[in-house]
Design a protein around this motif. Structure first.
Motif, PDB file in Angstrom:
ATOM      1  N   ARG A 225      -2.332   3.783  -9.160  1.00  0.00           N
ATOM      2  CA  ARG A 225      -1.257   4.350  -8.389  1.00  0.00           C
ATOM      3  C   ARG A 225      -1.455   5.668  -7.345  1.00  0.00           C
ATOM      4  O   ARG A 225      -0.906   5.865  -6.134  1.00  0.00           O
ATOM      5  N   ARG A 226      -2.344   6.041  -7.650  1.00  0.00           N
ATOM      6  CA  ARG A 226      -2.800   7.496  -6.607  1.00  0.00           C
ATOM      7  C   ARG A 226      -3.295   6.392  -5.603  1.00  0.00           C
ATOM      8  O   ARG A 226      -3.659   7.077  -4.323  1.00  0.00           O
ATOM      9  N   LYS A 227      -3.326   5.091  -5.072  1.00  0.00           N
ATOM     10  CA  LYS A 227      -3.492   5.054  -4.049  1.00  0.00           C
ATOM     11  C   LYS A 227      -2.476   4.138  -3.513  1.00  0.00           C
ATOM     12  O   LYS A 227      -2.481   3.294  -3.653  1.00  0.00           O
ATOM     13  N   PRO A 228      -2.569   4.326  -2.158  1.00  0.00           N
ATOM     14  CA  PRO A 228      -1.104   3.680  -1.310  1.00  0.00           C
ATOM     15  C   PRO A 228      -1.491   2.957  -0.384  1.00  0.00           C
ATOM     16  O   PRO A 228       0.114   2.308  -0.072  1.00  0.00           O
ATOM     17  N   LEU A 229      -2.435   2.206  -0.056  1.00  0.00           N
ATOM     18  CA  LEU A 229      -1.728   1.348   0.727  1.00  0.00           C
ATOM     19  C   LEU A 229      -3.139   0.111  -0.836  1.00  0.00           C
ATOM     20  O   LEU A 229      -4.366  -0.256   0.413  1.00  0.00           O
ATOM     21  N   LEU A 230      -3.081   0.308  -1.677  1.00  0.00           N
ATOM     22  CA  LEU A 230      -3.802  -0.614  -2.773  1.00  0.00           C
ATOM     23  C   LEU A 230      -3.396  -2.289  -1.875  1.00  0.00           C
ATOM     24  O   LEU A 230      -2.217  -2.838  -2.178  1.00  0.00           O
ATOM     25  N   ARG A 231      -4.403  -2.852  -2.160  1.00  0.00           N
ATOM     26  CA  ARG A 231      -4.380  -4.602  -1.597  1.00  0.00           C
ATOM     27  C   ARG A 231      -5.262  -5.328  -2.714  1.00  0.00           C
ATOM     28  O   ARG A 231      -5.595  -4.722  -3.443  1.00  0.00           O
ATOM     29  N   ALA A 232      -4.210  -5.911  -3.230  1.00  0.00           N
ATOM     30  CA  ALA A 232      -3.869  -7.004  -4.283  1.00  0.00           C
ATOM     31  C   ALA A 232      -5.098  -8.738  -3.702  1.00  0.00           C
ATOM     32  O   ALA A 232      -4.375  -9.014  -2.908  1.00  0.00           O
ATOM     33  N   ALA A 233      -5.948  -9.506  -4.277  1.00  0.00           N
ATOM     34  CA  ALA A 233      -5.565 -10.922  -3.891  1.00  0.00           C
ATOM     35  C   ALA A 233      -6.085 -11.829  -5.178  1.00  0.00           C
ATOM     36  O   ALA A 233      -6.243 -11.003  -6.933  1.00  0.00           O
ATOM     37  N   VAL A 234      -5.333 -12.618  -5.476  1.00  0.00           N
ATOM     38  CA  VAL A 234      -4.656 -13.770  -6.267  1.00  0.00           C
ATOM     39  C   VAL A 234      -4.910 -14.615  -6.176  1.00  0.00           C
ATOM     40  O   VAL A 234      -4.505 -15.714  -5.122  1.00  0.00           O
ATOM     41  N   CYS A 235      -5.609 -16.146  -6.689  1.00  0.00           N
ATOM     42  CA  CYS A 235      -5.787 -17.126  -6.236  1.00  0.00           C
ATOM     43  C   CYS A 235      -5.018 -18.253  -7.152  1.00  0.00           C
ATOM     44  O   CYS A 235      -4.057 -18.188  -7.744  1.00  0.00           O
ATOM     45  N   LEU A 236      -4.276 -18.846  -6.178  1.00  0.00           N
ATOM     46  CA  LEU A 236      -2.719 -20.386  -6.651  1.00  0.00           C
ATOM     47  C   LEU A 236      -3.910 -21.216  -6.359  1.00  0.00           C
ATOM     48  O   LEU A 236      -4.732 -21.865  -5.816  1.00  0.00           O
ATOM     49  N   PRO A 237      -2.832 -22.526  -7.641  1.00  0.00           N
ATOM     50  CA  PRO A 237      -3.574 -23.985  -7.129  1.00  0.00           C
ATOM     51  C   PRO A 237      -3.206 -24.849  -5.011  1.00  0.00           C
ATOM     52  O   PRO A 237      -2.531 -24.116  -4.578  1.00  0.00           O
TER      53      PRO A 237
ATOM     54  N   ALA B  28       3.845 -15.202  -7.272  1.00  0.00           N
ATOM     55  CA  ALA B  28       2.727 -14.169  -7.611  1.00  0.00           C
ATOM     56  C   ALA B  28       2.747 -12.712  -6.039  1.00  0.00           C
ATOM     57  O   ALA B  28       2.463 -12.048  -6.661  1.00  0.00           O
ATOM     58  N   VAL B  29       2.685 -13.331  -5.465  1.00  0.00           N
ATOM     59  CA  VAL B  29       3.213 -11.725  -4.426  1.00  0.00           C
ATOM     60  C   VAL B  29       4.420 -10.531  -4.954  1.00  0.00           C
ATOM     61  O   VAL B  29       3.723  -9.608  -5.348  1.00  0.00           O
ATOM     62  N   GLU B  30       5.394 -11.218  -5.178  1.00  0.00           N
ATOM     63  CA  GLU B  30       6.072 -10.296  -5.964  1.00  0.00           C
ATOM     64  C   GLU B  30       5.578  -9.968  -7.479  1.00  0.00           C
ATOM     65  O   GLU B  30       5.955  -8.651  -7.795  1.00  0.00           O
ATOM     66  N   THR B  31       4.609 -10.504  -8.231  1.00  0.00           N
ATOM     67  CA  THR B  31       4.433 -10.389  -9.611  1.00  0.00           C
ATOM     68  C   THR B  31       2.845  -9.126  -9.377  1.00  0.00           C
ATOM     69  O   THR B  31       3.216  -7.752 -10.457  1.00  0.00           O
ATOM     70  N   LEU B  32       2.492  -9.074  -8.413  1.00  0.00           N
ATOM     71  CA  LEU B  32       1.701  -8.185  -8.341  1.00  0.00           C
ATOM     72  C   LEU B  32       2.076  -6.795  -7.467  1.00  0.00           C
ATOM     73  O   LEU B  32       1.659  -5.556  -7.676  1.00  0.00           O
ATOM     74  N   THR B  33       2.823  -7.534  -6.215  1.00  0.00           N
ATOM     75  CA  THR B  33       3.818  -5.888  -5.389  1.00  0.00           C
ATOM     76  C   THR B  33       4.522  -5.326  -6.717  1.00  0.00           C
ATOM     77  O   THR B  33       4.774  -3.985  -6.472  1.00  0.00           O
ATOM     78  N   GLY B  34       4.727  -5.774  -8.218  1.00  0.00           N
ATOM     79  CA  GLY B  34       5.655  -5.030  -8.849  1.00  0.00           C
ATOM     80  C   GLY B  34       4.806  -4.642  -9.727  1.00  0.00           C
ATOM     81  O   GLY B  34       5.264  -3.568 -10.153  1.00  0.00           O
ATOM     82  N   LEU B  35       3.088  -4.680  -9.355  1.00  0.00           N
ATOM     83  CA  LEU B  35       2.484  -3.680 -10.153  1.00  0.00           C
ATOM     84  C   LEU B  35       1.749  -2.507  -9.405  1.00  0.00           C
ATOM     85  O   LEU B  35       0.514  -1.587  -9.405  1.00  0.00           O
ATOM     86  N   GLY B  36       2.629  -2.739  -7.731  1.00  0.00           N
ATOM     87  CA  GLY B  36       1.778  -1.160  -7.225  1.00  0.00           C
ATOM     88  C   GLY B  36       0.987  -1.934  -6.273  1.00  0.00           C
ATOM     89  O   GLY B  36       0.735  -0.963  -5.382  1.00  0.00           O
ATOM     90  N   ALA B  37       0.636  -3.275  -5.964  1.00  0.00           N
ATOM     91  CA  ALA B  37       0.057  -3.553  -5.064  1.00  0.00           C
ATOM     92  C   ALA B  37       0.945  -3.800  -3.600  1.00  0.00           C
ATOM     93  O   ALA B  37       2.172  -4.069  -3.263  1.00  0.00           O
ATOM     94  N   ARG B  38       0.103  -2.426  -2.477  1.00  0.00           N
ATOM     95  CA  ARG B  38       0.917  -2.775  -1.066  1.00  0.00           C
ATOM     96  C   ARG B  38       1.256  -4.400  -0.187  1.00  0.00           C
ATOM     97  O   ARG B  38       1.441  -4.604   0.779  1.00  0.00           O
ATOM     98  N   ARG B  39      -0.046  -4.787  -0.983  1.00  0.00           N
ATOM     99  CA  ARG B  39      -0.455  -6.122   0.665  1.00  0.00           C
ATOM    100  C   ARG B  39      -1.393  -7.243  -1.261  1.00  0.00           C
ATOM    101  O   ARG B  39      -1.726  -6.944  -1.830  1.00  0.00           O
ATOM    102  N   VAL B  40      -0.892  -8.541  -0.551  1.00  0.00           N
ATOM    103  CA  VAL B  40      -1.384  -9.897  -1.306  1.00  0.00           C
ATOM    104  C   VAL B  40      -1.725 -10.586  -0.651  1.00  0.00           C
ATOM    105  O   VAL B  40      -1.230 -11.423   0.206  1.00  0.00           O
ATOM    106  N   GLU B  41      -3.327 -10.554  -0.813  1.00  0.00           N
ATOM    107  CA  GLU B  41      -4.255 -11.985  -0.022  1.00  0.00           C
ATOM    108  C   GLU B  41      -3.503 -13.508  -1.253  1.00  0.00           C
ATOM    109  O   GLU B  41      -4.698 -12.826  -2.624  1.00  0.00           O
ATOM    110  N   LEU B  42      -4.164 -14.260  -0.217  1.00  0.00           N
ATOM    111  CA  LEU B  42      -3.813 -15.336  -1.073  1.00  0.00           C
ATOM    112  C   LEU B  42      -4.954 -16.372  -1.617  1.00  0.00           C
ATOM    113  O   LEU B  42      -5.256 -16.456   0.322  1.00  0.00           O
TER     114      LEU B  42
END
Length: 345
Positions: A100-112, A123-137
């Protein structure tokens, strides 16, 4: 799906949302979550009772008002709200406060491979709901190949088979990209179902999938011993409902799981037919890499060897290949092949 190492290097967390287990990798920390993708919910109040291993232990043992659910199916999030709640409880409060202290948190998630746009959005909505500002697939096949230590960035063929709980993915990679790939809806769950049906029809015994572990171990030991052994299995008698123990032939069980595994062999054949001859020649010497939570299914490696004539290697840590591969790309441990520009004279 992105394959840009530059974009992945800006990520802080890597997530592998599997049908069987959920894994989270944090930069400079390593694997912080490795739990079953399952949750137990009180249907009267809507409250979450348990997640992960504790919820898995409740499966088949709950009263009517408690429901055990799996928010991920086949590597795809089917219940975004429940997946967010599950992840929120699996990840410790300390780590979530740091995020939460990182306003530009980025996450990577692998998909089939070839995941539908709706699956990507979930997948993107799941991680943005946890605070990620950008999600790489990232494609699971590429992440798993990197996690296995395969030289995917070189102009050489590498073949990987990712065996999950709900599906099996087969691919040939070269120069960091997928040349040919196939996905079949046959995985560890289908194999377990075939064994359960065999026990029901041949021995009139009902057995929960959680009770198949001793039989899996017997099949592996049977392979080392040369075959022809029997093992005791305890379950519920179909007619009386009483507990009963029977002797099961491992050879008969092997025949029962052969039918669903033929779909995997067909997928391998289609991938090889779609590859250029030069890449197929590379595979003759390099062999095939097995990864995924179901890579240790008894007899799968030998069946592929017999059908293709290629050597089959099982990854050192098959369960964690995808998330570790994401972590390696995220931390800059994978370098793209650099080609000097041609100089015109």
């Amino acid at each position: 799906m992105t394959l840009s190492l530059a974009q992945l290097s800006r990520c802080t967390i890597a997530v592998d949302l599997g049908a069987s287990r959920t894994r989270v990798y944090a930069r400079d920390t390593g694997l912080i979550v490795d739990e079953p993708s399952i949750a137990a919910v009180n249907t009267r109040t809507g409250s979450l009772i348990a997640v992960g291993a504790l919820a898995e232990g409740m499966a088949g043992r709950t009263p009517a008002h408690i429901r055990v659910v799996r928010p991920v199916s086949g590597g795809t999030v089917v219940d975004i709200d429940m997946a967010q709640r599950m992840l929120r409880h699996l990840i410790s409060d300390k780590i979530r406060r740091a995020w939460r202290r990182k306003p530009l948190l980025r996450a990577a998630v692998c998909l089939p491979h070839d995941a539908e746009p709706i699956a990507q959005r979930a997948a993107v909505e799941t991680l943005t709901g946890l605070g990620a500002r950008r999600v790489e697939l990232v494609d699971t096949l590429v992440a798993a190949a990197v996690g296995c230590g395969l030289p995917v960035q070189l102009p050489e063929a590498t073949m990987i088979i990712v065996c999950g709980a709900a599906s099996t993915q087969v691919a040939v990679l070269s120069l960091g990209a997928i040349v040919a790939a196939e996905k079949v809806q046959v995985g560890g769950d289908a194999i377990d179902y075939a064994v359960v049906q065999h026990l029901r029809s041949e021995h009139e015994l009902m057995l929960p999938t959680q009770g198949l572990y001793p039989l899996h171990m017997a099949l592996r030991n049977d392979r080392l011993a040369g075959g022809g052994t029997e093992t005791e299995v305890r379950g519920r008698d179909v007619a009386t409902g009483l507990s009963r123990t029977v002797l099961v032939s491992t050879a008969h069980v092997r025949n029962a799981i052969h039918t669903p595994l033929t779909a995997v062999l067909d997928a391998i054949g289609r991938v090889l037919r779609d590859c250029p001859p030069d890449l197929v020649a590379d595979l003759g010497t390099r062999g095939v890499m097995l990864a995924g939570g179901s890579a240790l299914l008894p007899g799968l490696d030998t069946m592929i060897e017999d059908a293709t004539g290629m050597t089959v290697h099982i990854a050192e840590n098959p369960d964690h290949c995808s998330v570790l591969g994401l972590g390696m790309m995220m931390e800059g441990k994978v370098k793209p092949m650099t080609i000097d520009p041609l100089v015109m004279h």
